[in-house]
Design a protein around this motif. Structure first.
Motif, PDB file in Angstrom:
ATOM      1  N   SER A 105       0.821  -1.207   0.000  1.00 18.48           N
ATOM      2  CA  SER A 105       0.000   0.000   0.000  1.00 18.48           C
ATOM      3  C   SER A 105       0.859   1.263   0.000  1.00 18.48           C
ATOM      4  CB  SER A 105      -0.925   0.014   1.219  1.00 18.48           C
ATOM      5  OG  SER A 105      -0.208   0.372   2.370  1.00 18.48           O
ATOM      6  N   SER A 106       0.207   2.368  -0.268  1.00 25.59           N
ATOM      7  CA  SER A 106       0.884   3.665  -0.198  1.00 25.59           C
ATOM      8  C   SER A 106       1.092   4.119   1.241  1.00 25.59           C
ATOM      9  CB  SER A 106       0.067   4.723  -0.937  1.00 25.59           C
ATOM     10  OG  SER A 106      -0.091   4.361  -2.291  1.00 25.59           O
ATOM     11  N   TYR A 107       0.362   3.522   2.173  1.00 27.09           N
ATOM     12  CA  TYR A 107       0.426   3.884   3.591  1.00 27.09           C
ATOM     13  C   TYR A 107       0.665   2.630   4.421  1.00 27.09           C
ATOM     14  CZ  TYR A 107      -1.956   7.743   1.380  1.00 27.09           C
ATOM     15  OH  TYR A 107      -2.290   8.758   0.526  1.00 27.09           O
ATOM     16  N   LEU A 153      -7.615   9.150   1.615  1.00 26.88           N
ATOM     17  CA  LEU A 153      -6.286   8.538   1.522  1.00 26.88           C
ATOM     18  C   LEU A 153      -6.310   7.346   0.567  1.00 26.88           C
ATOM     19  CD1 LEU A 153      -5.106   8.607   5.234  1.00 26.88           C
ATOM     20  CD2 LEU A 153      -4.279  10.020   3.339  1.00 26.88           C
ATOM     21  N   GLY A 160      -3.949   7.053  -2.816  1.00 25.78           N
ATOM     22  CA  GLY A 160      -2.939   5.996  -2.945  1.00 25.78           C
ATOM     23  C   GLY A 160      -3.301   5.054  -3.990  1.00 25.78           C
TER      24      GLY A 160
END
Length: 122
Positions: free
Chosen positions: A59-61, A118, A122
């Motif tokens: 994931s981006s986070y 978010l 992402g």
């Protein structure tokens, strides 16, 4: 996509809490009386928690995903430890806060929006 779906669920429940707090409280009380309530709560937390942990590296986070996953798995394990009778008593006690679900709903709406935002970024 997982973050968007989780955020949408949080947003939807927050909307019910905010606009119909007593209906939400009654829903908790009715749901806690179902024979499959405890098992469903544990299973759903573990499944979603493990999905978040599994997807954290992709994931981006990654820290957000890992954190959410750990919290969900921890609460699932906690529910296993405390047992179904305590869980049901706690759910019924929680349902008695009634109109106070409205301010909690504001936080759930904001949190759901933030997670969806978010997720779309992402």
């Amino acid at each position: 996509m997982l973050l968007v779906l989780f955020g949408f669920g949080m947003f939807a429940l927050g909307g019910i809490m905010f606009f119909k707090p007593m209906a939400f409280a009654n829903g908790i009380s009715e749901f806690s009386c179902k024979p499959w309530f405890h098992g469903f709560e544990i299973t759903s937390r573990f499944i979603v928690g493990l999905l978040f942990v599994w997807q954290s590296k992709n994931s981006s986070y990654p820290l957000l995903f890992l954190g959410l996953g750990i919290v969900l798995c921890f609460t699932g394990a906690f529910l296993v430890i405390v047992g179904s009778s305590w869980h049901k008593r706690f759910a019924i006690l929680t349902s008695k806060i009634g109109k106070w679900f409205r301010p909690i709903g504001i936080f759930a709406l904001l949190g759901g929006c933030a997670l969806m935002y978010l997720g779309f970024l992402g």
